[in-house]
Design an enzyme around this catalytic site. Sequence first.
Site, PDB file in Angstrom:
ATOM      1  N   ASP A  16       0.849  -1.188   0.000  1.00 42.57           N
ATOM      2  CA  ASP A  16       0.000   0.000   0.000  1.00 42.57           C
ATOM      3  C   ASP A  16       0.894   1.250   0.000  1.00 42.57           C
ATOM      4  OD1 ASP A  16       0.948   0.320   2.612  1.00 42.57           O
ATOM      5  OD2 ASP A  16      -0.914  -0.347   3.541  1.00 42.57           O
ATOM      6  N   LYS A  17       0.300   2.390   0.155  1.00 40.84           N
ATOM      7  CA  LYS A  17       1.046   3.653   0.095  1.00 40.84           C
ATOM      8  C   LYS A  17       2.126   3.755   1.176  1.00 40.84           C
ATOM      9  CE  LYS A  17       0.219   8.575  -0.416  1.00 40.84           C
ATOM     10  NZ  LYS A  17      -0.780   9.623  -0.535  1.00 40.84           N
TER      11      LYS A  17
END
Length: 134
Positions: A16-17
């Site tokens: 994810d980010k």
Amino acid sequence: MIESKTNIRVRYADTDKMGVVYHSNYAIYFEVGRTEMFREIGLPYDEMERNNIMLPLVDLHINYKRPALYDDLITVTTRLNELPGVKIRFDYEIHNEKGELLVDGYATLVFIDTLRNRPTRMPENIKNIIAKYF
């Protein structure tokens, strides 16, 4: 018992980010471990499928302990602890390079005869290969 270890480098696309592996990717890592185990013992999935056998997933459990991060080299340990019948259960652990347990879990699959589209007992040719380890 059969045990297999497979190393996987965490790709950027798996995270994810924040650079943390997205939770559903662990199921994919489990599958990689399972297919590599079968390949190692002489049971590649494509050969089973050519012989009209498929192994759909019927149960999956994942216990999250610590996150895997982008670019980590993780080790998927896959175990088959008992001789299967109609169902086959694989147990998993995933560790990072420091040896820390990241996740553990298990997956249950069922042998399906694709000609009848019905569950079936483990075919003899597969049983003969797996039974050598028990």
